[in-house]
Design a protein around this motif. Structure first.
Motif, short mmCIF file in Angstrom:
data_model
loop_
_atom_site.label_atom_id
_atom_site.label_comp_id
_atom_site.label_asym_id
_atom_site.label_seq_id
_atom_site.Cartn_x
_atom_site.Cartn_y
_atom_site.Cartn_z
N GLN A 3 -5.04 12.54 9.78
CA GLN A 3 -5.61 13.71 10.45
C GLN A 3 -6.01 14.76 9.43
OE1 GLN A 3 -2.75 15.98 12.53
NE2 GLN A 3 -4.22 17.46 13.34
N CYS A 4 -5.13 15.05 8.47
CA CYS A 4 -5.41 16.06 7.45
C CYS A 4 -6.62 15.67 6.63
CB CYS A 4 -4.20 16.23 6.53
SG CYS A 4 -2.74 16.86 7.33
N PHE A 5 -6.68 14.41 6.23
CA PHE A 5 -7.75 13.96 5.36
C PHE A 5 -9.10 14.09 6.05
CE2 PHE A 5 -10.51 11.02 3.24
CZ PHE A 5 -10.13 11.09 1.92
N ARG A 33 8.03 10.37 1.75
CA ARG A 33 8.14 11.73 2.30
C ARG A 33 7.88 11.75 3.81
NH1 ARG A 33 4.91 15.49 -2.13
NH2 ARG A 33 5.93 14.67 -4.00
N ARG A 34 7.57 10.57 4.36
CA ARG A 34 7.31 10.41 5.79
C ARG A 34 6.20 11.36 6.26
NH1 ARG A 34 10.38 6.93 7.92
NH2 ARG A 34 9.78 7.48 10.05
N ILE A 35 5.08 11.33 5.52
CA ILE A 35 3.92 12.15 5.87
C ILE A 35 3.08 11.38 6.88
CG2 ILE A 35 1.87 13.30 4.97
CD1 ILE A 35 3.31 13.55 2.31
N LEU A 73 -3.97 5.95 3.00
CA LEU A 73 -3.54 6.63 4.22
C LEU A 73 -3.32 5.64 5.36
CD1 LEU A 73 -5.77 9.83 4.18
CD2 LEU A 73 -3.29 9.76 4.01
N CYS A 74 -4.24 4.69 5.51
CA CYS A 74 -4.09 3.68 6.56
C CYS A 74 -2.84 2.84 6.33
CB CYS A 74 -5.33 2.80 6.63
SG CYS A 74 -6.81 3.66 7.21
N TRP A 75 -2.60 2.50 5.08
CA TRP A 75 -1.40 1.73 4.74
C TRP A 75 -0.14 2.53 5.09
CZ3 TRP A 75 2.24 3.32 1.08
CH2 TRP A 75 3.27 2.41 0.84
N ALA A 76 -0.15 3.82 4.76
CA ALA A 76 1.01 4.67 5.04
C ALA A 76 1.23 4.81 6.54
CB ALA A 76 0.83 6.04 4.39
#
Length: 223
Positions: free
Chosen positions: A217-219, A210-212, A169-172
């Motif tokens: 925040q969700c996690f 998917r540019r999420i 997630l941090c990488w994304a």
């Protein structure tokens, strides 16, 4: 004469169920007796290791006129409380089973069996659990043939100080630019399901494709 009903089915298999993805099955109860009757549901049997609220019944009780019928919705939904209880280390899925009793006023009892198989997600697992897994995904915990990632792929190796899902997630987020993220923005369930599937299936690249952007925040919100 005792009241009588007819059930459209007595066994309901919900198949594989996933974190925060509701699955619904419908039972039709028909009053085949000569007078109206009231029915109510109660839990007849369930293993103590199971969470209490994984199955919702709507309505739990009602009145049926003679010759009429009513539809009952059974919904299986595993959210935070349920997932924390059944996300056992070493297991990639968990069987959910219960026996329901349908009681009629001044009539006999009827029984319905409901069962489902919860597929473990990184959501609902503790940080300690995920860190202990290393590169192994929750869905692969029972697979003894999982091949360790190559040391030349930092995205798969991650950082041993945090769960691999947090690392992804941090990488994304870095890849998508933190400036465009609003942490107070609401998100849809389908949006969350995309994030869950990317993390649970070990496909961090899709978080970027998917540019999420609000994955972090969700996690954190659902952990």
């Amino acid at each position: 004469m005792l009241p009588q009903i007819e059930l459209s089915a007595t066994e309901f298999n919900f198949g594989k169920v996933y974190y925060r993805s509701a699955v619904v099955r419908t039972l039709t109860i028909k009053n085949t007796g000569r007078s109206g009757t009231r029915f109510s549901f109660a839990l007849a049997q369930q293993d103590e290791s199971l969470p209490k609220n994984w199955l919702t019944i709507t309505p739990q009780s009602s009145y049926i006129e003679a010759g009429a019928d009513v539809e009952i919705n059974f919904q299986v939904l595993v959210s935070d409380e349920e997932a924390h209880k059944i996300s056992i280390p070493g297991k990639s899925e968990f069987a959910l089973t219960c026996i329901l009793i349908i009681s009629l006023d001044q009539g006999r009892d009827y029984f319905v069996v409901c069962e489902a198989k919860y597929q473990k997600s990184c959501f609902g697992c503790s940080f300690i659990h995920l860190i202990a897994n290393g590169h192994r995904l929750p869905k692969d915990e029972e697979d003894l043939l999982v091949v360790p990632p190559k040391s030349g792929d930092p995205l798969q190796v991650g950082d041993s100080r945090v769960p691999i899902q947090i690392f992804w997630l941090c990488w994304a987020l870095r890849s998508l630019s933190m400036k465009e993220i609003t942490f107070d923005e609401t998100f849809s369930e389908s949006y969350f399901h995309q994030i869950r599937d990317c993390l649970d299936n070990g496909k961090p690249q899709e978080l970027v494709e998917r540019r999420i952007k609000n994955g972090c925040q969700c996690f954190i919100h659902h952990f």
